[in-house]
Design a protein around this motif. Structure first.
Motif, mmCIF file in Angstrom:
data_model
loop_
_atom_site.group_PDB
_atom_site.id
_atom_site.type_symbol
_atom_site.label_atom_id
_atom_site.label_comp_id
_atom_site.label_asym_id
_atom_site.label_seq_id
_atom_site.Cartn_x
_atom_site.Cartn_y
_atom_site.Cartn_z
ATOM 1 N N TYR A 123 66.863 84.210 -23.321
ATOM 2 C CA TYR A 123 66.920 82.654 -23.267
ATOM 3 C C TYR A 123 66.391 81.878 -24.401
ATOM 4 N N ASP A 149 69.933 81.969 -13.039
ATOM 5 C CA ASP A 149 70.563 83.243 -13.332
ATOM 6 C C ASP A 149 70.183 84.009 -12.183
ATOM 7 N N ILE A 163 71.539 87.447 -11.610
ATOM 8 C CA ILE A 163 72.409 88.415 -11.691
ATOM 9 C C ILE A 163 71.392 89.625 -11.140
ATOM 10 N N ARG A 171 81.353 94.585 -18.754
ATOM 11 C CA ARG A 171 80.929 93.286 -19.362
ATOM 12 C C ARG A 171 81.871 92.209 -18.681
HETATM 13 C C1 LIG Z 1 68.009 88.122 -16.417
HETATM 14 C C2 LIG Z 1 69.060 88.591 -17.232
HETATM 15 N N1 LIG Z 1 70.398 87.721 -17.189
HETATM 16 C C3 LIG Z 1 71.472 88.185 -17.637
HETATM 17 C C4 LIG Z 1 71.588 89.606 -18.077
HETATM 18 C C5 LIG Z 1 72.929 89.808 -18.712
HETATM 19 O O1 LIG Z 1 73.716 90.496 -17.870
HETATM 20 P P1 LIG Z 1 75.292 90.897 -18.255
HETATM 21 O O2 LIG Z 1 75.255 92.419 -18.376
HETATM 22 O O3 LIG Z 1 76.161 90.250 -17.349
HETATM 23 O O4 LIG Z 1 75.481 90.241 -19.743
HETATM 24 C C6 LIG Z 1 70.668 90.400 -18.166
HETATM 25 C C7 LIG Z 1 70.696 91.742 -18.777
HETATM 26 O O5 LIG Z 1 69.728 92.468 -18.793
HETATM 27 C C8 LIG Z 1 69.393 90.038 -17.447
HETATM 28 O O6 LIG Z 1 68.225 90.798 -17.524
#
Ligand SMILES: Cc1ncc(COP(=O)(O)O)c(C=O)c1O
Length: 404
Positions: free
Chosen positions: A132, A208, A210, A251
């Motif tokens: 970030y 985010d 994820i 990806r």
């Molecule tokens: C908080 C966070 N956001 C985004 C990502 C990136 O994910 P991506 O593999 O989809 O690029 C990660 C990967 O470590 C992450 O920990």
């Protein structure tokens, strides 16, 4: 005569990831002949991609789905994303409000590149995912860190958010479950933050999500656009298949958000990379639309490993490890070892010293908390086998017990 490469101003504003540096150091030690290395530094599930997902990729290749895909994503994946947002969070995103990128990381990069100008501020609760602040700086903008406290379970507090907002604030980054702390902002916590954000209409929110599917029951997953629909037009809800479906190498990341922002992300992407890998997109369709049983099994397995690691770390005199409610990281404090002397005679002055010494002496690789903006702590990824986790925690216990 060698001619020095001229660095751009943008390049000089960013630095390599500490997580990657430690992982590489562990690999170098293995290459140099160390046979005892256990790396708990990397953020990826140790499962294989589900078979039906890999099959979908194989059929995509066999049926020639190998041409340039549309920049914003193939229609089948955009439909699967809209269905996923509605199914899991009750969020309705039309096709013009979704976009597919090469990983969640690219979604975030595109969004920041599309919206930030030099001097703009991005609010980043600490501890934070290392990218970030780096991506913010790449855009010439200023990361503004908001401290969270271990006593609050590393949850962003509304009054701290209120104090950090200025007329220059463009974005608030929210990441729940959090990398690195594992903290989960439940619906009530998000509602309190939303109340602040409603008073500041110039602040946009990047959620985010994820680690959405890696939540261990105590607090339910929620996302801010769902909790406060009045914010919907300034929220970018980011997600991806990397962590949920053990697809880090494929990806594919995606987002739902207001159409003008999604259009801007698409424009940036059209010039940087174009559409994400067509084969991976078909695999992601199978992941999102297919059975979710492996996801449940993975979550259960992570929960057991979390309990093992947190238990062993808390049984170590001198370490304090809050219970993370999500993701696959533990984030213990090593504050009581600062100023003490390791068995090698080295004085531990920072958490970076602690992890360097731990790796050197015991072969266990973890990442220092100061890399995530909050220490003295260290991050342990428990996406590893029970055997390796048990052995690594045993070595951490022994290392700590020998500290003078
Ligand atoms: C908080 C966070 N956001 C985004 C990502 C990136 O994910 P991506 O593999 O989809 O690029 C990660 C990967 O470590 C992450 O920990």
């Amino acid at each position: 005569m060698t001619i020095a490469m001229k660095r751009s101003a943008a390049l000089s504003r960013i630095s390599p990831s500490a997580t990657i540096a430690i992982t590489q150091k562990a690999r170098d030690l293995v290459a140099a002949g160390r046979t005892d290395i256990i790396s708990l530094s990397i953020g990826e599930p140790d499962f294989d991609t589900p078979e039906h997902v890999a099959d979908a990729a194989r059929s995509a290749i066999a049926s020639g789905k190998t041409k340039y895909p549309p920049v914003a994503g193939i229609p089948a994946l955009k439909e699967a994303i809209s269905a996923k947002f509605e199914r899991d969070s009750g969020l309705r995103y039309a096709s013009s409000e979704t976009v597919v990128c090469s990983g969640a990381k690219q979604v975030i990069s595109n969004a920041l590149l599309a919206t930030l100008n030099p001097g703009d501020e991005v609010l980043i609760p600490a501890p934070y995912w290392v990218s970030y602040p780096q991506l913010t700086q790449l855009c010439g903008a200023v990361p503004v860190f908001i401290e969270t406290r271990i006593e609050d379970g590393f949850l962003l507090q509304p009054d701290a958010l209120e104090r950090a907002i200025t007329p220059r604030t463009r974005w608030l980054m929210l990441n729940s479950p959090s990398n690195p702390s594992g903290a989960v902002l439940g619906a009530d916590a998000l509602a309190s933050l939303a109340a602040v954000l409603l008073r500041h209409p110039h602040v946009w929110i990047l959620s985010d999500d994820i680690y959405e599917h890696l939540v261990y029951g105590e607090t339910q997953f929620a996302t801010i656009a769902q909790v406060e629909p009045a914010l919907r037009d300034r929220v970018l809800t980011v997600n991806g298949v990397s962590k949920a479906y053990a697809m880090t190498g494929w990806r594919i990341g995606y987002a739902g958000g207001p159409a003008p922002l999604v259009k801007a992300i698409e424009l940036i992407q059209s010039q940087l990379t174009g559409g994400a890998c067509s084969i991976s997109q078909w695999a992601a369709v199978a992941a999102l639309n297919g059975p979710q049983t492996e996801l449940v099994a993975a979550r259960e397995s992570f929960r057991r490993r979390r309990d093992l690691v947190v238990g062993m770390l808390n049984d170590t005199p001198g370490l304090t490890c809050p219970t993370p409610h999500g993701a696959f990281y533990a984030y213990p404090s090593c504050a009581s070892f600062i100023g003490r002397t390791a068995p090698s005679g080295k004085v531990i002055r920072t958490d970076e010293d602690f992890v360097a010494e731990l790796l050197e002496q015991t072969g266990v690789a973890v990442v220092h908390g100061s890399a995530f903006g909050a220490g003295p702590n260290f991050r342990v990824s428990y996406a590893a086998s029970v055997e390796n986790l048990t052995e690594a925690c045993r070595r951490i216990q022994q290392f700590c017990s020998l500290m003078q």
